[in-house]
Design a protein around this motif. Structure first.
Motif, PDB file in Angstrom:
ATOM      1  N   MET A   1      46.706  34.832  38.994  1.00 25.99           N
ATOM      2  CA  MET A   1      46.443  33.558  39.669  1.00 25.99           C
ATOM      3  C   MET A   1      45.039  33.045  39.384  1.00 25.99           C
ATOM      4  N   GLY A   2      44.264  33.817  38.643  1.00 26.89           N
ATOM      5  CA  GLY A   2      42.944  33.338  38.282  1.00 26.89           C
ATOM      6  C   GLY A   2      41.841  33.980  39.085  1.00 26.89           C
ATOM      7  N   GLN A   3      40.695  33.310  39.094  1.00 27.62           N
ATOM      8  CA  GLN A   3      39.509  33.854  39.730  1.00 27.62           C
ATOM      9  C   GLN A   3      38.844  32.782  40.579  1.00 27.62           C
ATOM     10  N   HIS A   4      38.229  33.220  41.680  1.00 29.98           N
ATOM     11  CA  HIS A   4      37.511  32.323  42.569  1.00 29.98           C
ATOM     12  C   HIS A   4      36.107  32.880  42.773  1.00 29.98           C
ATOM     13  N   LEU A  16      42.226  36.782  42.011  1.00 31.38           N
ATOM     14  CA  LEU A  16      43.378  36.547  42.874  1.00 31.38           C
ATOM     15  C   LEU A  16      44.632  37.121  42.218  1.00 31.38           C
ATOM     16  N   ARG A  17      45.392  37.881  43.011  1.00 27.10           N
ATOM     17  CA  ARG A  17      46.617  38.505  42.496  1.00 27.10           C
ATOM     18  C   ARG A  17      47.740  38.300  43.497  1.00 27.10           C
ATOM     19  N   GLN A  18      48.811  37.662  43.059  1.00 25.27           N
ATOM     20  CA  GLN A  18      49.963  37.456  43.931  1.00 25.27           C
ATOM     21  C   GLN A  18      50.912  38.632  43.796  1.00 25.27           C
ATOM     22  N   SER A  19      51.431  39.110  44.926  1.00 23.30           N
ATOM     23  CA  SER A  19      52.316  40.276  44.916  1.00 23.30           C
ATOM     24  C   SER A  19      53.516  40.028  45.814  1.00 23.30           C
ATOM     25  N   SER A  26      45.046  41.384  51.354  1.00 26.43           N
ATOM     26  CA  SER A  26      44.126  42.526  51.292  1.00 26.43           C
ATOM     27  C   SER A  26      43.050  42.280  50.248  1.00 26.43           C
ATOM     28  N   LEU A  27      41.892  42.896  50.477  1.00 25.48           N
ATOM     29  CA  LEU A  27      40.761  42.859  49.563  1.00 25.48           C
ATOM     30  C   LEU A  27      40.477  44.268  49.098  1.00 25.48           C
ATOM     31  N   LEU A  32      35.521  51.896  40.225  1.00 23.57           N
ATOM     32  CA  LEU A  32      35.148  52.133  38.835  1.00 23.57           C
ATOM     33  C   LEU A  32      34.189  51.077  38.309  1.00 23.57           C
ATOM     34  N   ASP A  33      34.531  49.797  38.519  1.00 22.70           N
ATOM     35  CA  ASP A  33      33.696  48.749  37.933  1.00 22.70           C
ATOM     36  C   ASP A  33      33.259  47.682  38.926  1.00 22.70           C
ATOM     37  N   GLY A  34      33.567  47.857  40.211  1.00 21.58           N
ATOM     38  CA  GLY A  34      33.134  46.891  41.213  1.00 21.58           C
ATOM     39  C   GLY A  34      33.945  45.609  41.238  1.00 21.58           C
ATOM     40  N   LYS A  35      35.046  45.550  40.512  1.00 16.93           N
ATOM     41  CA  LYS A  35      35.877  44.345  40.482  1.00 16.93           C
ATOM     42  C   LYS A  35      36.496  44.111  41.859  1.00 16.93           C
ATOM     43  N   VAL A  36      36.411  42.854  42.342  1.00 13.59           N
ATOM     44  CA  VAL A  36      36.956  42.489  43.650  1.00 13.59           C
ATOM     45  C   VAL A  36      38.307  41.810  43.446  1.00 13.59           C
ATOM     46  N   THR A  37      39.348  42.341  44.084  1.00 13.21           N
ATOM     47  CA  THR A  37      40.699  41.787  43.944  1.00 13.21           C
ATOM     48  C   THR A  37      41.218  41.356  45.307  1.00 13.21           C
TER      49      THR A  37
END
Length: 230
Positions: A1-4, A16-19, A26-27, A32-37
């Motif tokens: 869904m892209g990034q904000h 942003l991830r749609q499931s 959830s956040l 491992l790399d500090g990526k925020v999802t």
């Protein structure tokens, strides 16, 4: 869904991830790399999910600030090899040698990281190939090939064609952890799933596997802190 991007100092990038399987917003901050999802369940508006992320901004910044900083490998740095901290020492010659609590690295200091990484990969390949051979023989199965990668999402995998893949960073962990991962992947040659039957095979190959498995969950992310300058 892209990034904000959440504004602030510094701005925070949120993926942003749609499931369809998620039950709630959830956040997650990757260890491992500090990526925020930001995971968004089906039927939830993107705006509502972003409001949730904004409400959690203070928590996000705290989590990110507590992440351990990367370690650039070089002279004087302590690096775990086989789970034991070893001090990196520049030495004569061009080879890499392990002596007690030190790793002696020959050659120019500015290329020490690359040479040390190559040595670790070679050591990992030897250890993982030996363990895989032993476990495959015990089960009476064969694997097609063995490859090494620097994977962040998994420590090993087994393909449907019998190819084994491992993270070379397992050589930084205690030997019993490396052995457990080898047993886990070889067990997939018999059971290509994570059923009770699969875990029974793992237990046969690696009795007491729960302890090294727990070590990986608790300490594995730290093995990715080490940077070798390439």
């Amino acid at each position: 869904m892209g990034q904000h991007i959440l504004p602030g100092n510094p701005p925070l990038a949120v993926t942003l991830r749609q499931s369809a399987r998620a039950r709630r917003i959830s956040l997650r901050v990757s260890g491992l790399d500090g990526k925020v999802t930001l995971t968004i369940p089906r039927g939830v508006r993107e705006g509502e999910a972003l409001d949730f992320a904004r409400e959690k901004e203070a928590w996000l910044r705290t989590q990110l600030s507590q992440r351990a900083a990367p370690i650039l490998v070089g002279e004087g740095v302590s690096l775990p090899v086989d789970g034991i901290p070893r001090r990196i020492v520049m030495a004569g010659g061009r080879t890499v040698r392990l002596t007690g609590d030190e790793v002696l690295v020959g050659g120019a200091p500015d290329t020490a990281g690359a040479r040390l990484q190559a040595w670790l990969k070679q050591r990992a390949r030897g250890r993982l190939a030996a363990a895989s051979d032993v476990y495959a023989a015990e089960l009476g199965v064969r694997f097609d090939r063995l490859t090494l990668r620097d994977t962040r999402s998994r420590w090993g995998s087994c393909s449907a064609r019998g190819g084994l893949m491992y993270s070379w960073r397992l050589v930084l962990a205690p030997p019993e952890v490396l052995d457990y991962v080898a047993a886990h992947e070889v067990a997939h040659l018999r059971e290509m799933n994570h059923s009770p039957a699969f875990w029974s095979v793992v237990a046969q190959l690696c009795p007491g596997y729960e302890a090294p498995r727990r070590w990986l969950r608790e300490n594995g992310a730290a093995l990715h802190r080490y940077r070798f300058g390439n």
